[in-house]
Design a protein around this motif. Structure first.
Motif, PDB file in Angstrom:
ATOM      1  N   LEU A  80      40.780  45.060  50.366  1.00 19.61           N
ATOM      2  CA  LEU A  80      39.715  45.467  51.286  1.00 19.61           C
ATOM      3  C   LEU A  80      40.273  45.783  52.666  1.00 19.61           C
ATOM      4  CD1 LEU A  80      36.826  42.942  50.391  1.00 19.61           C
ATOM      5  CD2 LEU A  80      36.988  45.359  49.759  1.00 19.61           C
ATOM      6  N   LYS A  81      41.238  45.009  53.121  1.00 18.17           N
ATOM      7  CA  LYS A  81      41.858  45.261  54.428  1.00 18.17           C
ATOM      8  C   LYS A  81      42.607  46.588  54.447  1.00 18.17           C
ATOM      9  CE  LYS A  81      42.266  40.477  56.020  1.00 18.17           C
ATOM     10  NZ  LYS A  81      43.193  39.352  56.350  1.00 18.17           N
ATOM     11  N   GLU A  82      43.046  47.033  53.271  1.00 23.40           N
ATOM     12  CA  GLU A  82      43.716  48.334  53.153  1.00 23.40           C
ATOM     13  C   GLU A  82      42.719  49.485  53.059  1.00 23.40           C
ATOM     14  OE1 GLU A  82      46.288  48.102  49.795  1.00 23.40           O
ATOM     15  OE2 GLU A  82      47.463  46.433  50.613  1.00 23.40           O
ATOM     16  N   GLY A  83      41.428  49.147  53.084  1.00 25.94           N
ATOM     17  CA  GLY A  83      40.396  50.174  53.033  1.00 25.94           C
ATOM     18  C   GLY A  83      40.038  50.630  51.640  1.00 25.94           C
ATOM     19  N   LYS A  84      40.419  49.872  50.637  1.00 28.39           N
ATOM     20  CA  LYS A  84      40.129  50.260  49.252  1.00 28.39           C
ATOM     21  C   LYS A  84      38.751  49.759  48.816  1.00 28.39           C
ATOM     22  CE  LYS A  84      44.993  49.980  47.829  1.00 28.39           C
ATOM     23  NZ  LYS A  84      45.216  51.428  47.600  1.00 28.39           N
ATOM     24  N   VAL A  85      38.149  50.503  47.896  1.00 29.96           N
ATOM     25  CA  VAL A  85      36.958  50.003  47.188  1.00 29.96           C
ATOM     26  C   VAL A  85      37.466  49.215  45.990  1.00 29.96           C
ATOM     27  CG1 VAL A  85      34.915  50.623  45.862  1.00 29.96           C
ATOM     28  CG2 VAL A  85      35.517  51.941  47.899  1.00 29.96           C
ATOM     29  N   VAL A  86      37.123  47.946  45.941  1.00 32.36           N
ATOM     30  CA  VAL A  86      37.621  47.076  44.869  1.00 32.36           C
ATOM     31  C   VAL A  86      36.592  47.013  43.746  1.00 32.36           C
ATOM     32  CG1 VAL A  86      38.425  44.777  44.261  1.00 32.36           C
ATOM     33  CG2 VAL A  86      38.925  45.708  46.527  1.00 32.36           C
ATOM     34  N   VAL A  87      36.999  47.420  42.561  1.00 31.09           N
ATOM     35  CA  VAL A  87      36.154  47.333  41.369  1.00 31.09           C
ATOM     36  C   VAL A  87      36.628  46.136  40.557  1.00 31.09           C
ATOM     37  CG1 VAL A  87      35.375  48.486  39.268  1.00 31.09           C
ATOM     38  CG2 VAL A  87      35.799  49.829  41.350  1.00 31.09           C
ATOM     39  N   VAL A  88      35.711  45.230  40.228  1.00 27.76           N
ATOM     40  CA  VAL A  88      36.051  44.010  39.492  1.00 27.76           C
ATOM     41  C   VAL A  88      35.293  43.994  38.169  1.00 27.76           C
ATOM     42  CG1 VAL A  88      36.021  41.476  39.516  1.00 27.76           C
ATOM     43  CG2 VAL A  88      36.433  42.739  41.644  1.00 27.76           C
ATOM     44  N   THR A  89      35.990  43.644  37.112  1.00 24.33           N
ATOM     45  CA  THR A  89      35.330  43.519  35.814  1.00 24.33           C
ATOM     46  C   THR A  89      34.480  42.256  35.804  1.00 24.33           C
ATOM     47  OG1 THR A  89      37.269  42.354  34.955  1.00 24.33           O
ATOM     48  CG2 THR A  89      37.166  44.724  34.582  1.00 24.33           C
ATOM     49  N   GLY A  90      33.208  42.417  35.516  1.00 21.82           N
ATOM     50  CA  GLY A  90      32.316  41.269  35.444  1.00 21.82           C
ATOM     51  C   GLY A  90      32.499  40.498  34.156  1.00 21.82           C
ATOM     52  N   PHE A  91      31.802  39.338  34.050  1.00 21.71           N
ATOM     53  CA  PHE A  91      31.674  38.653  32.761  1.00 21.71           C
ATOM     54  C   PHE A  91      32.916  37.885  32.338  1.00 21.71           C
ATOM     55  CE2 PHE A  91      31.694  39.429  27.936  1.00 21.71           C
ATOM     56  CZ  PHE A  91      30.768  38.461  27.618  1.00 21.71           C
ATOM     57  N   GLN A  92      33.983  37.875  33.171  1.00 23.10           N
ATOM     58  CA  GLN A  92      35.224  37.290  32.686  1.00 23.10           C
ATOM     59  C   GLN A  92      36.008  36.589  33.782  1.00 23.10           C
ATOM     60  OE1 GLN A  92      38.447  40.745  32.680  1.00 23.10           O
ATOM     61  NE2 GLN A  92      36.660  41.336  31.476  1.00 23.10           N
ATOM     62  N   GLY A  93      36.893  35.697  33.355  1.00 23.42           N
ATOM     63  CA  GLY A  93      37.801  35.018  34.260  1.00 23.42           C
ATOM     64  C   GLY A  93      39.006  34.557  33.477  1.00 23.42           C
ATOM     65  N   ILE A  94      39.773  33.633  34.075  1.00 26.42           N
ATOM     66  CA  ILE A  94      40.905  33.045  33.361  1.00 26.42           C
ATOM     67  C   ILE A  94      40.914  31.539  33.605  1.00 26.42           C
ATOM     68  CG2 ILE A  94      42.396  35.081  33.332  1.00 26.42           C
ATOM     69  CD1 ILE A  94      43.914  33.811  35.706  1.00 26.42           C
ATOM     70  N   THR A  95      41.512  30.820  32.665  1.00 29.74           N
ATOM     71  CA  THR A  95      41.681  29.382  32.829  1.00 29.74           C
ATOM     72  C   THR A  95      42.887  29.106  33.722  1.00 29.74           C
ATOM     73  OG1 THR A  95      43.109  29.210  30.885  1.00 29.74           O
ATOM     74  CG2 THR A  95      40.739  28.988  30.531  1.00 29.74           C
ATOM     75  N   GLU A  96      43.085  27.837  34.039  1.00 32.14           N
ATOM     76  CA  GLU A  96      44.226  27.444  34.874  1.00 32.14           C
ATOM     77  C   GLU A  96      45.549  27.882  34.255  1.00 32.14           C
ATOM     78  OE1 GLU A  96      44.031  26.174  37.785  1.00 32.14           O
ATOM     79  OE2 GLU A  96      42.232  24.929  37.971  1.00 32.14           O
ATOM     80  N   ASP A  97      45.619  27.930  32.909  1.00 33.74           N
ATOM     81  CA  ASP A  97      46.868  28.319  32.252  1.00 33.74           C
ATOM     82  C   ASP A  97      46.867  29.779  31.795  1.00 33.74           C
ATOM     83  OD1 ASP A  97      45.068  28.076  30.201  1.00 33.74           O
ATOM     84  OD2 ASP A  97      46.361  26.867  28.896  1.00 33.74           O
ATOM     85  N   GLY A  98      45.931  30.587  32.338  1.00 35.89           N
ATOM     86  CA  GLY A  98      45.996  32.026  32.135  1.00 35.89           C
ATOM     87  C   GLY A  98      45.292  32.568  30.918  1.00 35.89           C
ATOM     88  N   GLN A  99      44.457  31.771  30.239  1.00 38.86           N
ATOM     89  CA  GLN A  99      43.724  32.262  29.074  1.00 38.86           C
ATOM     90  C   GLN A  99      42.469  33.019  29.527  1.00 38.86           C
ATOM     91  OE1 GLN A  99      44.917  31.799  25.886  1.00 38.86           O
ATOM     92  NE2 GLN A  99      46.688  30.891  26.925  1.00 38.86           N
ATOM     93  N   VAL A 100      42.203  34.163  28.904  1.00 39.40           N
ATOM     94  CA  VAL A 100      41.030  34.961  29.249  1.00 39.40           C
ATOM     95  C   VAL A 100      39.773  34.291  28.703  1.00 39.40           C
ATOM     96  CG1 VAL A 100      39.846  37.177  28.915  1.00 39.40           C
ATOM     97  CG2 VAL A 100      42.320  37.126  29.326  1.00 39.40           C
ATOM     98  N   THR A 101      38.745  34.198  29.540  1.00 37.77           N
ATOM     99  CA  THR A 101      37.465  33.608  29.134  1.00 37.77           C
ATOM    100  C   THR A 101      36.333  34.561  29.499  1.00 37.77           C
ATOM    101  OG1 THR A 101      37.284  32.492  31.275  1.00 37.77           O
ATOM    102  CG2 THR A 101      38.236  31.231  29.456  1.00 37.77           C
ATOM    103  N   THR A 102      35.190  34.373  28.857  1.00 38.29           N
ATOM    104  CA  THR A 102      33.993  35.114  29.254  1.00 38.29           C
ATOM    105  C   THR A 102      32.908  34.122  29.657  1.00 38.29           C
ATOM    106  OG1 THR A 102      33.105  35.264  26.994  1.00 38.29           O
ATOM    107  CG2 THR A 102      34.553  37.051  27.737  1.00 38.29           C
ATOM    108  N   LEU A 103      31.955  34.603  30.460  1.00 37.59           N
ATOM    109  CA  LEU A 103      31.002  33.736  31.146  1.00 37.59           C
ATOM    110  C   LEU A 103      29.634  33.651  30.480  1.00 37.59           C
ATOM    111  CD1 LEU A 103      31.770  34.898  34.812  1.00 37.59           C
ATOM    112  CD2 LEU A 103      32.881  33.083  33.494  1.00 37.59           C
ATOM    113  N   GLY A 104      29.505  34.183  29.271  1.00 36.92           N
ATOM    114  CA  GLY A 104      28.216  34.132  28.592  1.00 36.92           C
ATOM    115  C   GLY A 104      27.337  35.305  28.969  1.00 36.92           C
ATOM    116  N   ARG A 105      26.216  35.436  28.283  1.00 40.46           N
ATOM    117  CA  ARG A 105      25.290  36.537  28.524  1.00 40.46           C
ATOM    118  C   ARG A 105      24.846  36.548  29.981  1.00 40.46           C
ATOM    119  NH1 ARG A 105      25.739  40.397  24.660  1.00 40.46           N
ATOM    120  NH2 ARG A 105      25.883  39.411  22.611  1.00 40.46           N
ATOM    121  N   GLY A 106      24.810  37.743  30.562  1.00 37.06           N
ATOM    122  CA  GLY A 106      24.459  37.854  31.972  1.00 37.06           C
ATOM    123  C   GLY A 106      25.594  37.464  32.893  1.00 37.06           C
ATOM    124  N   GLY A 107      26.808  37.342  32.336  1.00 33.88           N
ATOM    125  CA  GLY A 107      27.937  36.847  33.101  1.00 33.88           C
ATOM    126  C   GLY A 107      28.363  37.726  34.264  1.00 33.88           C
TER     127      GLY A 107
END
Length: 408
Positions: free
Chosen positions: A130-157
């Motif tokens: 953002l400080k570089e002036g970019k528009v940041v697009v983020v994939t919704g519905f997902q994250g990662i665990t402390e050890d890097g495993q991909v997770t999803t946040l459930g319906r409406g995530g």
């Protein structure tokens, strides 16, 4: 830096024309001096090639044994595809845009695959872009665990993603764009004169969402409420102002008579539930029986609702598709449950309900006059629920909407 989080649902991204309308919302935010963070859902809905349910059905057609960890990896692809397409669209219009997955955006979750909870957000990478002036697009519905495993946040995530980022970035607002023009007093498919609410409290919309309104996920509301960040429910395809979700009631603005609080805000409904009644009067130890009933449901992963623990019986509801499983578990434990299938929960929601005489009287009167049988009822400070036969659900919603004069 003025951060604005903008979340766009799958229907808003389904075609090039619609993505152009999304881009115009992003462009408008930039012109107004905001640094936008754009959260995207998977493109389309069930049956569309990149929709979440399409990916799920693809592998379930092969085997139903795919572990949830691998399923999370699969369904997270939908938002990645959507995000890449959105970045490409923005770049074609001259925006300097960049895509981050949920993990790259710093969304850290527990390891409950399929319905993970966000532990914290580390937005350092977003802030740098953002400080570089970019528009940041983020994939919704997902994250990662402390050890890097991909997770999803459930319906409406994706709503949850937007709210979590809004809180972590201390955004000025979180805009949830959908295909409707705001929160309505009831489902317009059921009530013809349902109207859009200009403003609603966090508590009210959270209750409406929990009781069946589908416009926003209640978990997202709860997160935004922690930092008192305004949520705005808007339509991608119009310039309507939408609904503002805040901590202030519409009728409590400066100079307004405090006795004028809006008592009822809206009507919500949840179809396809079964009422289960477990008699306990004849049992030697009813306290132990109550514990066994709910522990049995919990161990089986069955969510219970509309709970009423009485001296001689325990009543609660489950989804219709889980009723047979629940009954078998109870019978295996020695209970003799009875059921009322095909019910619906109808709710009236309003921050002004508490302490107002006659609200329940009006509800019972409206339903009685409409010929609707009440099977069970419960209440809280902001909500009154009734259980009715599903065949009477529409009639009940219409009668209550009229009784409380919520129409346009």
């Amino acid at each position: 830096m003025r951060v604005l989080v903008q979340k766009f649902g799958g229907t808003s991204l389904a075609t090039a024309e619609r993505r152009s309308q999304v881009s115009s919302k992003v462009s408008e935010a930039v012109r107004e001096g905001f640094s936008p963070v754009v959260v995207v859902s998977a493109i389309g809905r069930t049956g569309d090639p990149y929709a979440t349910d399409t990916f799920i059905n693809m592998v379930k057609g092969i085997s139903s044994d795919l572990p949830q960890r691998e399923l999370d990896l699969l369904v997270s692809c939908g938002e990645v595809i959507s995000g890449a397409v959105m970045v490409s669209t923005l770049k074609s219009l001259g925006f300097d845009a960049v895509l981050l997955t949920g993990g790259q955006a710093g969304i850290i979750t527990n390891d409950s695959y399929g319905d993970a909870r966000i532990i914290r957000v580390e937005p350092r990478k977003i802030v740098e872009y953002l400080k570089e002036g970019k528009v940041v697009v983020v994939t919704g519905f997902q994250g990662i665990t402390e050890d890097g495993q991909v997770t999803t946040l459930g319906r409406g995530g994706s709503d949850t993603t937007a709210a979590a980022l809004g809180v972590a970035l201390n955004a000025e607002a979180i805009d949830i764009y959908t295909d409707v023009e705001g929160i309505m007093t009831a489902d317009p498919r059921i009530v013809e004169d349902a109207r859009i609410l200009d403003i609603i409290t966090y508590n009210e919309i959270c209750q409406l969402a929990h009781q069946g309104a589908k416009v926003i996920h209640p978990r997202a509301v709860e997160i935004a409420m922690q930092r008192n960040i305004p949520l705005r429910i808007k339509c991608t395809f119009s310039d309507a102002p939408g609904t503002l979700v805040t901590s202030i009631q519409a009728d409590m603005s400066a100079g307004t008579d405090i006795t004028g609080d809006r008592t009822i805000t809206g009507i919500a409904h949840t179809p396809s539930v079964t009422q289960i009644c477990v008699p306990t009067l004849a049992l030697t130890d009813t306290l132990q029986a109550n514990k066994q009933i709910f522990r049995g449901m919990a161990l089986a992963g069955i969510s219970v609702d509309f709970i009423s623990v009485q001296p001689d019986a325990v009543l609660y509801t489950v989804r219709d598709d889980e009723a047979n499983k629940a009954v078998k578990i109870l019978e295996n434990m020695g209970f003799s449950p009875s059921t009322v299938p095909s019910c619906a929960k109808v709710s009236i929601v309003g921050a002004g309900i508490h302490g107002v005489p006659g609200v329940m009287a009006d509800m019972v009167e409206a339903l009685s006059d409409a010929g609707v049988r009440i099977l069970q009822s419960a209440d809280s400070h902001t909500t009154i629920w009734v259980l009715v036969d599903q065949e009477n659900m529409v009639k009940a919603v219409q009668a209550l909407h009229k009784k409380y004069q919520l129409g346009a």
